[in-house]
Design a protein around this motif. Structure first.
Motif, PDB file in Angstrom:
ATOM      1  N   ALA A  54      -3.771   5.378  -0.902  1.00  0.00           N
ATOM      2  CA  ALA A  54      -4.887   6.264  -0.241  1.00  0.00           C
ATOM      3  C   ALA A  54      -4.295   7.819  -0.180  1.00  0.00           C
ATOM      4  CB  ALA A  54      -4.890   5.842   0.918  1.00  0.00           C
ATOM      5  N   PHE A  55      -4.969   8.816  -0.437  1.00  0.00           N
ATOM      6  CA  PHE A  55      -4.557  10.078  -0.447  1.00  0.00           C
ATOM      7  C   PHE A  55      -5.565  10.913   0.668  1.00  0.00           C
ATOM      8  CE2 PHE A  55      -3.953   8.275  -4.742  1.00  0.00           C
ATOM      9  CZ  PHE A  55      -2.503   8.651  -5.000  1.00  0.00           C
ATOM     10  N   ASP A  56      -4.945  11.480   1.529  1.00  0.00           N
ATOM     11  CA  ASP A  56      -5.532  12.308   2.339  1.00  0.00           C
ATOM     12  C   ASP A  56      -4.986  13.843   2.267  1.00  0.00           C
ATOM     13  OD1 ASP A  56      -6.861  13.293   4.324  1.00  0.00           O
ATOM     14  OD2 ASP A  56      -5.669  11.996   5.903  1.00  0.00           O
ATOM     15  N   SER A  57      -5.744  14.673   1.834  1.00  0.00           N
ATOM     16  CA  SER A  57      -7.059  14.628   1.175  1.00  0.00           C
ATOM     17  C   SER A  57      -7.201  15.292  -0.104  1.00  0.00           C
ATOM     18  CB  SER A  57      -7.983  15.235   2.198  1.00  0.00           C
ATOM     19  OG  SER A  57      -7.917  16.588   2.293  1.00  0.00           O
ATOM     20  N   LEU A  58      -8.262  15.108  -0.834  1.00  0.00           N
ATOM     21  CA  LEU A  58      -8.601  15.953  -1.998  1.00  0.00           C
ATOM     22  C   LEU A  58      -8.282  17.408  -1.825  1.00  0.00           C
ATOM     23  CD1 LEU A  58      -9.725  15.848  -5.037  1.00  0.00           C
ATOM     24  CD2 LEU A  58     -12.167  16.303  -3.706  1.00  0.00           C
ATOM     25  N   GLN A  59      -8.889  18.096  -0.781  1.00  0.00           N
ATOM     26  CA  GLN A  59      -8.716  19.461  -0.605  1.00  0.00           C
ATOM     27  C   GLN A  59      -7.243  19.797  -0.306  1.00  0.00           C
ATOM     28  OE1 GLN A  59     -11.456  17.964   0.432  1.00  0.00           O
ATOM     29  NE2 GLN A  59     -12.772  18.912  -1.272  1.00  0.00           N
ATOM     30  N   ALA A  60      -6.503  19.269   0.306  1.00  0.00           N
ATOM     31  CA  ALA A  60      -5.181  19.416   0.733  1.00  0.00           C
ATOM     32  C   ALA A  60      -4.310  19.484  -0.491  1.00  0.00           C
ATOM     33  CB  ALA A  60      -4.548  18.385   1.712  1.00  0.00           C
ATOM     34  N   PHE A  61      -4.543  18.643  -1.557  1.00  0.00           N
ATOM     35  CA  PHE A  61      -3.850  18.835  -2.727  1.00  0.00           C
ATOM     36  C   PHE A  61      -4.353  19.521  -3.806  1.00  0.00           C
ATOM     37  CE2 PHE A  61      -2.647  14.267  -1.236  1.00  0.00           C
ATOM     38  CZ  PHE A  61      -1.202  14.452  -1.560  1.00  0.00           C
ATOM     39  N   PHE A  62      -5.454  20.280  -3.470  1.00  0.00           N
ATOM     40  CA  PHE A  62      -5.878  21.084  -4.490  1.00  0.00           C
ATOM     41  C   PHE A  62      -5.108  22.372  -4.352  1.00  0.00           C
ATOM     42  CE2 PHE A  62      -8.787  24.653  -5.584  1.00  0.00           C
ATOM     43  CZ  PHE A  62      -8.783  24.417  -6.868  1.00  0.00           C
ATOM     44  N   GLN A  63      -4.395  23.202  -5.123  1.00  0.00           N
ATOM     45  CA  GLN A  63      -3.757  24.217  -5.240  1.00  0.00           C
ATOM     46  C   GLN A  63      -4.279  25.646  -5.591  1.00  0.00           C
ATOM     47  OE1 GLN A  63      -0.394  23.679  -3.743  1.00  0.00           O
ATOM     48  NE2 GLN A  63      -1.300  22.046  -3.195  1.00  0.00           N
ATOM     49  N   GLY A  64      -5.427  25.360  -6.239  1.00  0.00           N
ATOM     50  CA  GLY A  64      -6.095  26.591  -6.589  1.00  0.00           C
ATOM     51  C   GLY A  64      -6.810  27.526  -5.506  1.00  0.00           C
ATOM     52  N   ASP A  65      -7.630  28.475  -5.992  1.00  0.00           N
ATOM     53  CA  ASP A  65      -8.330  29.217  -5.226  1.00  0.00           C
ATOM     54  C   ASP A  65      -9.586  28.886  -4.905  1.00  0.00           C
ATOM     55  OD1 ASP A  65      -5.953  31.175  -5.081  1.00  0.00           O
ATOM     56  OD2 ASP A  65      -6.577  31.852  -7.351  1.00  0.00           O
ATOM     57  N   ASP A 119       2.972  -3.681   5.394  1.00  0.00           N
ATOM     58  CA  ASP A 119       3.778  -3.017   4.143  1.00  0.00           C
ATOM     59  C   ASP A 119       3.152  -1.927   3.631  1.00  0.00           C
ATOM     60  OD1 ASP A 119       5.209  -3.214   1.975  1.00  0.00           O
ATOM     61  OD2 ASP A 119       4.511  -5.098   1.231  1.00  0.00           O
ATOM     62  N   ILE A 120       3.355  -0.592   4.123  1.00  0.00           N
ATOM     63  CA  ILE A 120       2.689   0.477   3.784  1.00  0.00           C
ATOM     64  C   ILE A 120       4.018   1.432   3.289  1.00  0.00           C
ATOM     65  CG2 ILE A 120       1.224   2.747   4.243  1.00  0.00           C
ATOM     66  CD1 ILE A 120      -0.273   0.808   5.919  1.00  0.00           C
ATOM     67  N   ARG A 121       4.124   2.059   2.104  1.00  0.00           N
ATOM     68  CA  ARG A 121       4.846   3.085   1.910  1.00  0.00           C
ATOM     69  C   ARG A 121       4.071   4.393   2.148  1.00  0.00           C
ATOM     70  NH1 ARG A 121       5.917  -2.165   0.088  1.00  0.00           N
ATOM     71  NH2 ARG A 121       7.629  -2.230  -1.239  1.00  0.00           N
ATOM     72  N   TRP A 122       5.029   5.419   2.962  1.00  0.00           N
ATOM     73  CA  TRP A 122       4.101   6.535   3.232  1.00  0.00           C
ATOM     74  C   TRP A 122       4.788   7.740   2.563  1.00  0.00           C
ATOM     75  CZ3 TRP A 122       0.302   6.143   6.800  1.00  0.00           C
ATOM     76  CH2 TRP A 122       0.309   5.096   7.581  1.00  0.00           C
ATOM     77  N   HIS A 123       3.920   9.009   2.263  1.00  0.00           N
ATOM     78  CA  HIS A 123       4.584  10.104   2.019  1.00  0.00           C
ATOM     79  C   HIS A 123       4.099  11.041   3.249  1.00  0.00           C
ATOM     80  CE1 HIS A 123       5.149  14.344   0.270  1.00  0.00           C
ATOM     81  NE2 HIS A 123       5.928  13.674  -0.345  1.00  0.00           N
ATOM     82  N   ASP A 124       5.109  11.783   3.764  1.00  0.00           N
ATOM     83  CA  ASP A 124       4.890  12.518   5.102  1.00  0.00           C
ATOM     84  C   ASP A 124       4.904  13.933   4.628  1.00  0.00           C
ATOM     85  OD1 ASP A 124       4.862  13.636   7.414  1.00  0.00           O
ATOM     86  OD2 ASP A 124       6.735  12.454   8.171  1.00  0.00           O
ATOM     87  N   VAL A 167       0.635  -1.326  -0.100  1.00  0.00           N
ATOM     88  CA  VAL A 167       0.212   0.043  -0.073  1.00  0.00           C
ATOM     89  C   VAL A 167       0.979   1.339   0.078  1.00  0.00           C
ATOM     90  CG1 VAL A 167      -1.580   1.329   1.441  1.00  0.00           C
ATOM     91  CG2 VAL A 167      -1.891  -1.221   1.020  1.00  0.00           C
ATOM     92  N   ALA A 168       0.461   2.276  -0.673  1.00  0.00           N
ATOM     93  CA  ALA A 168       1.027   3.495  -0.502  1.00  0.00           C
ATOM     94  C   ALA A 168       0.012   4.679   0.042  1.00  0.00           C
ATOM     95  CB  ALA A 168       1.361   3.976  -2.005  1.00  0.00           C
ATOM     96  N   PHE A 169       0.515   5.353   1.158  1.00  0.00           N
ATOM     97  CA  PHE A 169      -0.283   6.295   1.808  1.00  0.00           C
ATOM     98  C   PHE A 169       0.033   7.700   1.868  1.00  0.00           C
ATOM     99  CE2 PHE A 169      -3.053   8.244   4.900  1.00  0.00           C
ATOM    100  CZ  PHE A 169      -4.354   7.431   5.006  1.00  0.00           C
ATOM    101  N   PHE A 170      -0.551   8.524   1.095  1.00  0.00           N
ATOM    102  CA  PHE A 170       0.000   9.910   1.086  1.00  0.00           C
ATOM    103  C   PHE A 170      -0.515  10.671   2.204  1.00  0.00           C
ATOM    104  CE2 PHE A 170       0.553   7.856  -3.031  1.00  0.00           C
ATOM    105  CZ  PHE A 170       1.899   8.510  -3.229  1.00  0.00           C
ATOM    106  N   ALA A 171      -0.016  11.006   3.276  1.00  0.00           N
ATOM    107  CA  ALA A 171      -0.493  11.794   4.505  1.00  0.00           C
ATOM    108  C   ALA A 171      -0.263  13.119   4.387  1.00  0.00           C
ATOM    109  CB  ALA A 171      -0.228  11.211   5.705  1.00  0.00           C
ATOM    110  N   ALA A 172      -1.234  13.769   3.539  1.00  0.00           N
ATOM    111  CA  ALA A 172      -0.674  15.377   3.169  1.00  0.00           C
ATOM    112  C   ALA A 172      -1.352  16.188   4.204  1.00  0.00           C
ATOM    113  CB  ALA A 172      -1.254  15.595   1.809  1.00  0.00           C
ATOM    114  N   GLU A 173      -2.681  16.107   4.538  1.00  0.00           N
ATOM    115  CA  GLU A 173      -3.294  16.858   5.568  1.00  0.00           C
ATOM    116  C   GLU A 173      -2.989  17.049   6.688  1.00  0.00           C
ATOM    117  OE1 GLU A 173      -7.613  17.635   4.509  1.00  0.00           O
ATOM    118  OE2 GLU A 173      -7.976  16.963   6.543  1.00  0.00           O
ATOM    119  N   ASN A 174      -2.726  16.118   7.405  1.00  0.00           N
ATOM    120  CA  ASN A 174      -2.282  15.990   8.853  1.00  0.00           C
ATOM    121  C   ASN A 174      -1.546  14.877   9.191  1.00  0.00           C
ATOM    122  OD1 ASN A 174      -1.966  16.295  11.574  1.00  0.00           O
ATOM    123  ND2 ASN A 174      -4.034  17.144  12.120  1.00  0.00           N
TER     124      ASN A 174
END
Length: 382
Positions: free
Chosen positions: A179-190, A148-153, A118-125
């Motif tokens: 898994a990506f946490d979260s949609l709003q965290a990754f959004f870079q627009g206004d 067995d999880i790879r993480w992005h911190d 698994v890959a888990f992208f912990a972006a929001e918190n």
């Protein structure tokens, strides 16, 4: 493995090979064939696809393959979903529980998981995700380091990192779930309600795994609109992201019970709501900066017997709240919480339940028990 993953093309009909991306040619999948870079001057990705010519029915049907579930009846391999719910309704916990169960090839709420990394992208918190993951592992009696999880911190600019992420995911040929946490965290627009901007983000998420040879499933945690109700749990961002992706799962918590269901769109067989329980535990080793024991909310499957116990406990508590109000119509919520032995937040929720049942109403700043509420009290006293 290759025959299982890729559709069979007749000798006279071959797929159009994808162009290579900007990464290392030995690691990068290259962009998906139907994606085109931003370039029409309108801030919107052109969704150009090559014309491949007409084929026969035999050739067309020769490419059909049966659905392949990562979690039986819930997540299809090669598909991308959103998981939408208000803050505090358990969506990150659900994603973490899925990640752990998939990585170990176990059961998720009675549904078999196909085992894979698994890959888990912990972006929001990420700090909160760390604590929740630690507590979930403690609840299940497993060591976090064995999962067995790879993480992005932390957060990064997704639109600028698609090639790099794809390259990292390619290093894990058996990858099963992202898994990506979260949609709003990754959004870079206004404006995350802008359809076209959110469509571009949805396409970026798809591009990350679209050409991975193991066809992992992806789950994007998302926030709904402000003050969303249980019947309106679409991801914030307009209709574009819902239309582009394969389904929208939902999380809704009520009295400690989380319902995992779907809303708006779901490609697959319809399923009944999956119920889970939120619980606070104090796992050994989870300490604050002063060395004091910490508590953490976890989530677990909810069986019929436990659900009945929770329903009975909740009903008993509602009667206690009514008794406190009957004995002192001017009582405050804080005083009710003390009398019943629960938190003020729980009392606030219970009063809303009593209002919805029409057992209680407010008049001139005081609580008034209705006729229906008095009947409930009389029945409870027998």
């Amino acid at each position: 493995m290759a025959d299982e993953i890729w559709p069979v093309f007749p000798d006279d009909v071959q797929p159009v090979p994808p162009e290579r991306g900007n990464g290392d040619s030995n690691r990068d999948f290259g962009p998906r064939p139907d994606a085109a870079p931003l370039g029409n001057g309108k801030g919107r990705r052109r969704r150009e696809r090559p014309y491949r010519g007409l084929i026969t029915t035999q050739q067309f049907m020769g490419r059909m393959r049966p659905p392949d579930y990562l979690i039986d009846g819930l997540l299809l391999r090669g598909s991308t979903y959103t998981l939408t719910g208000p803050t505090g309704h358990g969506k990150t916990l659900v994603a973490l529980l899925m990640a752990i169960r998939i990585s170990r090839g176990e059961w998720f709420c009675g549904r078999k998981c196909r085992k894979g990394p698994v890959a888990f992208f912990a972006a929001e918190n990420p700090d909160n995700v760390r604590i929740q993951f630690f507590a979930l592992c403690a609840e299940m009696g497993i060591e976090p380091e064995t999962v067995d999880i790879r993480w992005h911190d932390g957060l990064f600019a997704l639109d600028a990192a698609v090639a790099a992420v794809r390259s990292d995911l390619a290093e894990c040929p058996d990858l099963a779930f992202c898994a990506f946490d979260s949609l709003q965290a990754f959004f870079q627009g206004d404006d995350d309600n802008a359809n076209m901007a959110m469509l571009d983000l949805a396409l970026d998420f798809r591009d990350l795994t679209a050409a991975h040879p193991n066809r992992p499933a992806s789950l994007i945690i998302a926030h709904p609109i402000k003050n969303a109700s249980k019947g309106n749990l679409l991801p914030r961002g307009g209709s574009a992201i819902t239309n582009e992706l394969d389904g929208n799962l939902t999380c809704w918590a009520d009295n400690g019970v989380v319902e995992l269901h779907n809303h708006g769109k779901f490609r697959g067989v319809p399923f009944d709501p999956i119920k889970m329980e939120l619980a606070v535990i104090k796992p050994e080793g989870l300490l604050d900066a002063r060395g004091d024991q910490m508590g953490c909310t976890i989530i677990r499957a909810l069986g019929p017997q436990r659900e009945a116990e929770m329903t009975a406990t909740g009903s008993e508590r509602l009667i206690k709240v009514l008794v406190a109000i009957r004995d002192d119509p001017g009582v405050t919520q804080s005083a009710i919480a003390t009398a019943v032995g629960v938190s003020r937040t729980t009392v606030h929720k219970d009063i809303e339940i009593l209002r919805n049942r029409k057992w209680l109403r407010e008049y001139s700043g005081k609580y008034v028990i209705t006729k229906e509420g008095k009947i409930a009290l009389d029945l409870a006293d027998r």
